[in-house]
Enzyme design. Structure first.
Site, PDB file in Angstrom:
ATOM      1  CE  LYS A 262      14.708  -0.151   2.877  1.00  0.00           C
ATOM      2  NZ  LYS A 262      16.137  -0.418   3.175  1.00  0.00           N
ATOM      3  CG  ASP A 267      17.129  -5.216   0.695  1.00  0.00           C
ATOM      4  OD1 ASP A 267      17.458  -5.455  -0.494  1.00  0.00           O
ATOM      5  OD2 ASP A 267      17.786  -4.475   1.457  1.00  0.00           O
ATOM      6  CE  LYS A 274      19.991  -6.942   2.093  1.00  0.00           C
ATOM      7  NZ  LYS A 274      21.031  -6.045   2.602  1.00  0.00           N
ATOM      8  CG  ASP A 285      14.628  -3.430   3.973  1.00  0.00           C
ATOM      9  OD1 ASP A 285      14.985  -2.730   4.935  1.00  0.00           O
ATOM     10  OD2 ASP A 285      15.169  -3.384   2.853  1.00  0.00           O
ATOM     11  CG  ASP A 344      21.836  -4.795  -0.452  1.00  0.00           C
ATOM     12  OD1 ASP A 344      20.598  -4.721  -0.271  1.00  0.00           O
ATOM     13  OD2 ASP A 344      22.612  -5.390   0.311  1.00  0.00           O
ATOM     14  CD  GLU A 346      16.926  -1.822  -0.592  1.00  0.00           C
ATOM     15  OE1 GLU A 346      18.141  -2.067  -0.704  1.00  0.00           O
ATOM     16  OE2 GLU A 346      16.334  -1.863   0.494  1.00  0.00           O
ATOM     17  NE  ARG A 348      21.476   4.316   0.488  1.00  0.00           N
ATOM     18  CZ  ARG A 348      22.683   4.184   1.014  1.00  0.00           C
ATOM     19  NH1 ARG A 348      23.689   4.925   0.566  1.00  0.00           N
ATOM     20  NH2 ARG A 348      22.913   3.329   1.980  1.00  0.00           N
TER      21      ARG A 348
HETATM   22  N1  BES Z   1      17.795  -3.064   4.255  1.00  0.00           N
HETATM   23  C1  BES Z   1      19.184  -2.873   4.267  1.00  0.00           C
HETATM   24  C2  BES Z   1      19.722  -2.356   5.589  1.00  0.00           C
HETATM   25  C3  BES Z   1      19.612  -3.269   6.768  1.00  0.00           C
HETATM   26  C4  BES Z   1      20.705  -3.987   7.190  1.00  0.00           C
HETATM   27  C5  BES Z   1      18.437  -3.351   7.484  1.00  0.00           C
HETATM   28  C6  BES Z   1      20.596  -4.816   8.285  1.00  0.00           C
HETATM   29  C7  BES Z   1      18.335  -4.178   8.576  1.00  0.00           C
HETATM   30  C8  BES Z   1      19.410  -4.902   8.987  1.00  0.00           C
HETATM   31  C9  BES Z   1      19.595  -1.886   3.178  1.00  0.00           C
HETATM   32  O1  BES Z   1      18.783  -1.849   2.068  1.00  0.00           O
HETATM   33  C10 BES Z   1      20.952  -2.297   2.708  1.00  0.00           C
HETATM   34  O2  BES Z   1      21.055  -3.338   2.136  1.00  0.00           O
HETATM   35  N2  BES Z   1      21.935  -1.460   2.946  1.00  0.00           N
HETATM   36  C11 BES Z   1      23.273  -1.739   2.562  1.00  0.00           C
HETATM   37  C12 BES Z   1      23.838  -0.500   1.918  1.00  0.00           C
HETATM   38  C13 BES Z   1      25.178  -0.731   1.282  1.00  0.00           C
HETATM   39  C14 BES Z   1      25.037  -1.560   0.037  1.00  0.00           C
HETATM   40  C15 BES Z   1      25.776   0.619   0.971  1.00  0.00           C
HETATM   41  C16 BES Z   1      24.045  -2.096   3.812  1.00  0.00           C
HETATM   42  O3  BES Z   1      23.816  -1.483   4.841  1.00  0.00           O
HETATM   43  O4  BES Z   1      24.845  -3.016   3.763  1.00  0.00           O
HETATM   44 ZN    ZN Z   2      16.843  -2.457   2.355  1.00  0.00          ZN
HETATM   45 MN    MN Z   3      19.377  -3.324   0.621  1.00  0.00          MN
END
Ligand code: BES
Ligand code: ZN
Ligand code: MN
Length: 491
Positions: A262, A267, A274, A285, A344, A346, A348
């Site tokens: 990834k 992000d 966020k 990220d 967010d 993103e 995937r």
């Molecule tokens: N990059 C984040 C996941 C992440 C969270 C990485 C904490 C490192 C530390 C990912 O892109 C994300 O934002 N995921 C969201 C998904 C949600 C919107 C379904 C999440 O995990 O909150």
């Molecule tokens: Zn992310």
């Molecule tokens: Mn994200």
């Protein structure tokens, strides 16, 4: 810094520091520690153990002041013999070296081959872990500090008198020097700011550093390749997305593997922005991307008999007038439509296209590594990474290799029901559903873009970047995945 094994007695090495060890509860040192104890008139048994009450608890470090010939002796506690393992060995050495790093009288350090004596661990593995620990111990991200932390330890020698053990240890050290460097380089790349690391500079980095043939596709080319899901994520940024394809091929290759990292260089969450505290470390990220780039560099040196394709769909997830929006429907490379439920989620969406691309390469196996879900961090904390996939045998094989490499991966379920929340009224799938079981739901989402290839998905959201120093004594980027990927690919 130089790390090497010498086929000599620890007492015959000219050094400023001698490192020996004790398991918990040992009153009379045996093995090499016993030899050192005798050579120094029982100072370990009579003074350190009896008077100073050194117990040998794991992580306990005793520093004896300078001996007559100007040597310092360090006694390291290994803890209970039955629970001693590679991870402990590596972390202990990281800790010892960290404590010596700024010592003016620790230029040359000689150590016992911990673990290969009564603990009975394999000498190659032990030497590998000791070396990796040493390289972690000296790691520091000081690129932007005016005062650099100088490492004063210039030479680390492992002394081993047994010829067979020495030979094995030598192999371990050689491999670990490549692996340890890869891990530290990945840490540097991840720790660096998103202001400097964006898709173009990440791609440049891969071209210059991956050590293998690297092709970078620009936005127009990616569009032609049908990767609209990937492009949608990057469209809110001023930085152009880049798709990076690195290739390594041994002439004797019997197996073709794709590793996908990834590569969200920052992000912000996109329009589903966020909150500040969650955004703070989101330069991490691209930890998956850093892991695959450095893995390629390492295997270009170690030269295993396989073919490896490393892929990174690099972009930035930003809010702006041109950002992709909740409710947008995007057609991925395999023709499946994705309704954006949350901008967010993103990672995937970019991985969807990268997975399709990997399948088109007709590889035998696919591994993706991603800081994918906060839910994985909630489930496993910062202690273990998550692993999922469509092939239990491959998952097991990966976990076993990771264990050998001293990294922990824990399998999370992929029950069909986790996909229920992804049902969309207007598209083939949504990119997110409910909050519960988020790591598994993300796994199910990704599985829709892998038709037939055995695939392993690694979620390193909790382990890639730490706010507080972890068990290796390092804050920030950990370089997670590098060791396991290299072990898996060179096994
Ligand atoms: N990059 C984040 C996941 C992440 C969270 C990485 C904490 C490192 C530390 C990912 O892109 C994300 O934002 N995921 C969201 C998904 C949600 C919107 C379904 C999440 O995990 O909150
Ligand atoms: Zn992310
Ligand atoms: Mn994200």
């Amino acid at each position: 810094m130089k790390v090497e094994v010498k086929n000599v007695s620890i007492l015959d090495v000219k050094a400023d520091v001698i490192i020996v060890n004790l398991f918990e509860g040992v009153k009379v040192p045996a093995g090499v520690t016993g030899i050192v104890d005798k050579a120094y008139k029982g100072v370990i048994s009579d003074f350190v153990i009896k008077k100073e009450k050194f117990t040998g608890k794991y992580g306990e470090i005793y520093k004896l002041p300078i001996t007559a010939e100007g040597k310092k002796i360090i006694i390291a506690g290994l803890g209970e013999q039955k629970s001693f393992d590679y991870v402990k060995l590596r972390n202990l050495n990281a800790k010892i070296i960290k404590s010596l790093k700024s010592d003016d009288n620790a230029k040359t350090v000689v150590s016992i081959l911990h673990g290969a004596g009564i603990a009975g661990l394999c000498p190659e593995g032990c030497a590998k872990m000791i070396t990796e620990g040493v390289l972690s111990g000296v790691y520091d991200f000081d690129k932007y500090k005016s005062e650099k932390s100088e490492n004063k330890v210039k030479e680390f020698i492992i002394a081993e008198t047994d010829k067979e053990k020495y030979k094995k240890a030598k192999k371990g050290v050689e491999k670990a020097l490549v692996i340890g460097e890869a891990v530290n380089r990945a840490r540097d790349l991840i720790n660096d700011s998103a202001q400097y690391i964006y898709p173009e500079t990440l791609a440049d980095y891969a071209v210059k550093n991956s050590g293998v043939k690297t092709t970078v596709y620009n936005k127009a080319q990616v569009k032609k390749m049908g990767m609209n899901a990937f492009l949608a994520v990057g469209q809110g940024s001023v930085h152009e997305p880049k798709f990076i394809h690195m290739e390594y091929k041994s002439e004797k290759a019997k197996k073709k593997i794709a590793i996908i990292g990834k590569g969200i260089t920052f992000d912000a969450g996109g329009l589903d922005l966020k909150p500040p505290s969650s955004m703070l470390t989101m330069r991490d990220d691209m930890s998956g991307a850093a892991a695959v780039i450095e893995t390629m560099r390492a295997i270009s040196i170690l030269k295993p008999d396989i073919e490896v394709h490393a892929l990174v769909a690099a972009c930035e997830n930003m809010p702006s007038g041109s950002s992709y929006k909740p409710g947008d429907v995007i057609i991925a490379k395999n023709g499946k439509s994705i309704e954006i439920d949350n901008t967010d989620a993103e990672g995937r969406v970019t991985l969807a296209d990268a997975l399709c691309y990997a399948e088109e390469l007709k590889v035998d196996e696919i591994i993706d590594i991603a800081t994918l879900t906060g839910a994985c961090m909630v489930a496993l904390g910062t202690v273990a990474s998550g692993v999922m996939g469509n092939n239990d045998k491959k998952i097991k094989e990966f976990i076993e290799n990771a264990e050998k490499a001293g990294e922990r991966f824990w399998q999370l379920p992929m029950y069909e029901e986790y996909g229920d929340s992804l049902k969309s009224d207007i598209a083939d799938t949504k990119n997110t559903g409910g909050r519960n079981g988020g790591a598994s739901a993300a796994g199910i989402f990704l599985s829709k873009f892998v038709e037939k290839t055995p695939w392993v998905h690694l979620d390193i959201a909790g382990t890639a970047f730490l706010d507080n120093a972890g068990s290796e004594g390092i804050k920030g980027a950990q370089g997670i995945g590098v060791r396991s990927l290299i072990e898996f690919l060179t096994a």
